[in-house]
Structures are given as structure tokens and as C-alpha cells.
Design a protein around this motif. Structure first.
Motif, mmCIF file in Angstrom:
data_model
loop_
_atom_site.group_PDB
_atom_site.id
_atom_site.type_symbol
_atom_site.label_atom_id
_atom_site.label_comp_id
_atom_site.label_asym_id
_atom_site.label_seq_id
_atom_site.Cartn_x
_atom_site.Cartn_y
_atom_site.Cartn_z
ATOM 1 N N VAL A 255 -22.020 51.918 -16.665
ATOM 2 C CA VAL A 255 -21.039 51.997 -15.896
ATOM 3 C C VAL A 255 -21.290 53.041 -15.082
ATOM 4 O O VAL A 255 -20.732 53.191 -13.910
ATOM 5 C CB VAL A 255 -19.775 52.193 -16.928
ATOM 6 N N TRP A 256 -22.140 54.107 -15.538
ATOM 7 C CA TRP A 256 -22.329 55.105 -14.920
ATOM 8 C C TRP A 256 -22.765 55.066 -13.323
ATOM 9 O O TRP A 256 -22.611 55.637 -12.417
ATOM 10 C CB TRP A 256 -23.408 56.228 -15.574
ATOM 11 N N SER A 257 -23.745 53.927 -13.239
ATOM 12 C CA SER A 257 -24.193 53.674 -12.136
ATOM 13 C C SER A 257 -23.238 53.059 -10.897
ATOM 14 O O SER A 257 -23.657 52.939 -9.627
ATOM 15 C CB SER A 257 -25.084 52.179 -12.283
ATOM 16 N N ILE A 258 -21.801 52.982 -11.179
ATOM 17 C CA ILE A 258 -20.879 53.178 -10.001
ATOM 18 C C ILE A 258 -21.183 54.172 -9.044
ATOM 19 O O ILE A 258 -21.003 53.665 -8.001
ATOM 20 C CB ILE A 258 -19.561 52.861 -10.850
ATOM 21 N N ILE A 259 -21.634 55.247 -9.656
ATOM 22 C CA ILE A 259 -21.909 56.325 -8.560
ATOM 23 C C ILE A 259 -22.771 56.010 -7.484
ATOM 24 O O ILE A 259 -22.811 56.606 -6.502
ATOM 25 C CB ILE A 259 -22.332 57.638 -9.378
ATOM 26 N N ALA A 260 -23.766 55.213 -7.573
ATOM 27 C CA ALA A 260 -24.466 54.555 -6.650
ATOM 28 C C ALA A 260 -24.077 54.110 -5.286
ATOM 29 O O ALA A 260 -24.623 54.226 -4.358
ATOM 30 C CB ALA A 260 -25.773 53.758 -7.019
ATOM 31 N N LEU A 261 -22.863 53.661 -5.640
ATOM 32 C CA LEU A 261 -21.882 53.225 -4.518
ATOM 33 C C LEU A 261 -21.408 54.158 -3.452
ATOM 34 O O LEU A 261 -20.853 53.725 -2.373
ATOM 35 C CB LEU A 261 -20.650 52.176 -4.855
ATOM 36 N N LEU A 262 -21.567 55.386 -3.944
ATOM 37 C CA LEU A 262 -21.235 56.319 -2.881
ATOM 38 C C LEU A 262 -22.107 56.453 -1.766
ATOM 39 O O LEU A 262 -21.865 57.096 -0.667
ATOM 40 C CB LEU A 262 -21.423 57.703 -3.762
ATOM 41 N N SER A 263 -23.359 55.810 -1.780
ATOM 42 C CA SER A 263 -24.307 55.663 -0.708
ATOM 43 C C SER A 263 -23.553 54.600 0.415
ATOM 44 O O SER A 263 -24.321 54.517 1.607
ATOM 45 C CB SER A 263 -25.545 55.245 -1.283
ATOM 46 N N VAL A 264 -22.768 53.898 0.167
ATOM 47 C CA VAL A 264 -21.999 52.760 0.996
ATOM 48 C C VAL A 264 -21.729 53.612 2.324
ATOM 49 O O VAL A 264 -21.768 52.855 3.373
ATOM 50 C CB VAL A 264 -20.869 52.204 0.577
ATOM 51 N N LYS A 265 -21.199 54.600 2.523
ATOM 52 C CA LYS A 265 -20.798 55.442 3.543
ATOM 53 C C LYS A 265 -21.849 55.501 4.662
ATOM 54 O O LYS A 265 -21.959 55.329 5.640
ATOM 55 C CB LYS A 265 -20.092 56.629 3.438
ATOM 56 N N LYS A 266 -22.961 55.962 4.061
ATOM 57 C CA LYS A 266 -24.506 56.079 4.933
ATOM 58 C C LYS A 266 -24.753 54.959 5.144
ATOM 59 O O LYS A 266 -25.356 54.916 6.306
ATOM 60 C CB LYS A 266 -25.332 56.981 3.964
ATOM 61 N N ALA A 267 -24.690 53.755 4.517
ATOM 62 C CA ALA A 267 -25.154 52.524 4.977
ATOM 63 C C ALA A 267 -24.135 52.065 6.029
ATOM 64 O O ALA A 267 -24.897 51.532 7.155
ATOM 65 C CB ALA A 267 -25.099 51.506 3.833
ATOM 66 N N LYS A 268 -22.960 52.062 6.180
ATOM 67 C CA LYS A 268 -22.049 51.751 7.208
ATOM 68 C C LYS A 268 -22.509 52.553 8.399
ATOM 69 O O LYS A 268 -22.553 52.054 9.674
ATOM 70 C CB LYS A 268 -20.672 52.246 6.942
ATOM 71 N N GLU A 269 -22.802 53.889 8.287
ATOM 72 C CA GLU A 269 -23.158 54.862 9.233
ATOM 73 C C GLU A 269 -24.614 54.206 9.909
ATOM 74 O O GLU A 269 -24.684 54.401 11.313
ATOM 75 C CB GLU A 269 -23.361 56.221 8.808
ATOM 76 N N ALA A 270 -25.411 53.591 9.209
ATOM 77 C CA ALA A 270 -26.588 53.042 9.709
ATOM 78 C C ALA A 270 -26.320 51.889 10.583
ATOM 79 O O ALA A 270 -26.900 51.878 11.765
ATOM 80 C CB ALA A 270 -27.424 52.987 8.564
ATOM 81 N N VAL A 271 -25.651 51.184 9.980
ATOM 82 C CA VAL A 271 -25.311 49.846 10.722
ATOM 83 C C VAL A 271 -24.453 50.247 12.201
ATOM 84 O O VAL A 271 -25.008 49.736 13.153
ATOM 85 C CB VAL A 271 -24.453 48.696 9.936
ATOM 86 N N LYS A 272 -23.607 50.757 11.976
ATOM 87 C CA LYS A 272 -22.837 51.119 13.218
ATOM 88 C C LYS A 272 -23.805 52.099 14.260
ATOM 89 O O LYS A 272 -23.290 51.927 15.497
ATOM 90 C CB LYS A 272 -21.383 52.059 12.730
ATOM 91 N N GLY A 273 -24.663 52.754 13.835
ATOM 92 C CA GLY A 273 -25.503 53.661 14.584
ATOM 93 C C GLY A 273 -26.397 52.907 15.531
ATOM 94 O O GLY A 273 -26.731 53.350 16.694
#
Length: 313
Positions: A255-273
Motif C-alpha cells: 500500500v505504501w507504493s501509492i506514494i509513487a503516484l506523486l510523480s503524476v504532476k511531473k508527468a503532466k508537466e512533461a506532456v504539456k511541455g
């Protein structure tokens, strides 16, 4: 190009002299792609009761050396084929802008490979000599990525090869040398990591699409077109995050691995960039954000495994 023009480009790319020349040659933003899979594979092994610090450090150094050497082969062979010039963005620039001898770059790459081989011998002697076979194949592909008569980087298979060898294979080896075993769960967990590693190459190819097309490359970005490649990048990110959630639900990841989803913000930034940008230098922030997505996701996933080890849920 005259020295003044060359200096203007170095200023616009924020390229400094001295030690920074050699640091850029390593392409440090790509080295996290070597650290992340070793960290995750080792933490998975620690959860299953296997951890040897010396093997972890040896594997980490070998992986970083191979990645750095691959970057140098890329620098050398792209220059030798006339693909890189003073205006090229996203390269180390040590040959075309800093005047470092191509022979020096090639010698450094071979030296790094040699050091990785020595570390590989130690790892194999401490675990299994099958690691030497797999490591040799991985190094061969590292060379063939831009070397040889048919470079993988010039085909639609560059992302797949990078993801498989720098994601799945390294995670598998890192786990095996600690436990002397392997199981399907390790391979499944490696898939999102492999996707993020491949995404770094895809972002690179989106940025270099026009130049690569002129030089006869047939990358995925060229085949899909810029807009299609950007959508494909978004789809890859989505698949990686969806798999992570599925693995948590079915118990393959804690369940701790849910913290990996904090990287979603950077992924969105990459696509929009990438959207609306036309010049390679304008797309550099998006390229950087893609690499950072891999780093943040991989680091947090590894930390989540470490948390499960000491604070099981």
C-alpha cells in the motif's frame, strides 16, 4: 560556425567550461535511469530477505558506468555519422562545441565498459556466472544502440530496447544477485519502470523529430508524427500508473507504493511541455520533466518498498 556564434549557443544552453564539459558528456539527467532499477530490484530482494550491500554498490556502479558509456558511444557515433553539429540540442556537445577529440570520447566509453566488466566479474563470482552472460548481452546492446551498421536508436525499437534492458533486465539482475532466485512478480513490477525509461527516449525523439527525419531515422516519433507521439507519451504514462494501482490492489506492491503516484504532476508537466512547441530548445524543459518523472516515480517506489520492510502495512 565561428567562435562567437558557438559561444552564443553555449550561453543559450547554459553550458559552462571546465569540469562541466566532462559532466555534460555523461548526460547526468539520464543516469537516474541506471540508479532507479537497481534500487527497486534490490529493495524487492530485501523484502524477500536478501540484501548484500557490496553487491548492491557494485551493481549500481556497473549500471551507471554502462549508461554513461552508452551516452558516450551515442555522442561519438552521432558525430561520426554527421548527425550532431554545433546547433544540436540535448547532446553533451563535448565534441562539436567544446572541441574534445572524438577519439578521447570513444576511449572513455571503452574504459567505462572495461570498469563495468571488472565489476561484473565480481558480481558473477559472488552470485552466478549466468549474470556475466546477461551482462555481456546488455553491454552489447548498449553499444549497438548507436554503434554498428544498424543502430537501434535509428529504428522504432529504441524505446523498447532501452526500457527492456535498462528496466526489466537490470531490476531482474539486481534482485537475482541478492536472492539467487527470480519470480514473476519481479518481472511484473519492472514493467512500469521499463515504460518510464522508454518514455525518456520517446521524449528525446519528439524533441529531435525534424532533425532525425532529415537524417533518415525511423523512430516511433517520426512514424507517429509529433502530435501522435505526444499522445503516445501520455498513454505510456497512463499505462504505467494504472499498472501501479493494479499491483497495489492485488498485493503485488505494498500500500505504501501509492506514494509513487506523486510523480503524476511531473508527468503532466512533461506532456504539456511538448504541446505547441516547435524548436528543440523550447522542448528541453519537457524532456527534462520526462526524465524527472522516471526519477521521482522510481525513487518513491523504492522508498515504498523500504517502508514496507520496516513499517509493514
Amino acid at each position: 560556425m565561428n567562435p562567437v556564434q558557438n559561444q552564443d549557443i553555449k550561453v543559450s544552453l547554459n553550458e559552462k567550461e571546465g569540469f562541466q564539459v566532462w559532466w555534460r558528456l555523461l548526460r547526468p539527467h539520464t543516469l537516474t535511469a541506471a540508479f532507479v532499477p537497481v534500487f527497486i530490484g534490490t529493495m524487492l530482494a530485501a523484502l524477500d530477505g536478501g540484501f548484500h550491500a557490496r553487491l548492491f554498490l557494485a551493481m549500481l556502479m556497473a549500471s551507471i558506468l554502462i549508461q554513461a558509456a552508452t551516452n558516450m558511444f551515442n555522442e561519438y557515433y552521432d558525430y561520426a555519422r554527421g548527425l550532431d553539429n554545433e546547433n544540436s540540442v540535448g547532446i553533451g556537445g563535448t565534441i562539436v562545441r567544446d572541441g574534445i577529440s572524438p577519439k578521447t570520447v570513444l576511449t572513455l566509453a571503452l574504459t567505462f565498459f572495461g570498469l563495468a566488466i571488472l565489476l561484473g566479474i565480481y558480481i558473477s563470482a559472488a552470485s552466478s556466472w549466468w549474470i556475466a552472460v546477461i551482462g555481456t548481452v546488455s553491454m552489447l546492446f548498449g553499444y549497438l544502440y548507436t554503434g554498428g551498421p544498424y543502430p537501434i536508436a535509428y529504428t522504432p525499437f529504441g524505446e523498447l530496447a532501452a526500457g527492456f534492458f535498462m528496466g526489466t533486465i537490470i531490476i531482474g539482475i539486481s534482485y537475482f544477485i541478492q536472492t539467487l532466485s527470480i519470480h514473476g512478480g519481479v518481472i511484473w513490477v519492472s514493467v512500469p519502470v521499463a515504460i518510464f525509461v522508454g518514455a525518456i527516449l520517446l521524449a528525446n525523439n519528439i524533441r529531435d523529430l525534424e532533425g532525425d527525419k532529415e537524417n533518415g531515422r525511423k523512430t516511433i516519433a517520426i512514424l507517429l508524427g509529433k502530435q501522435g507521439a505526444i499522445r503516445f507519451l501520455a498513454v505510456l504514462f497512463g499505462i504505467a500508473y494504472l499498472l501501479t494501482l493494479i499491483y497495489i490492489v492485488i498485493g503485488l506492491l505494498p500500500v505504501w507504493s501509492i506514494i509513487a503516484l506523486l510523480s503524476v504532476k511531473k508527468a503532466k508537466e512533461a506532456v504539456k511541455g511538448f504541446i505547441g512547441k516547435t524548436l528543440p530548445i523550447e522542448m528541453m524543459p519537457a524532456m527534462k520533466a520526462t526524465a524527472q518523472t522516471n526519477t521521482i516515480y522510481g525513487f518513491l517506489l523504492g522508498v515504498s518498498l523500504l517502508l514496507q520492510l520496516y513499517l509493514p502495512l
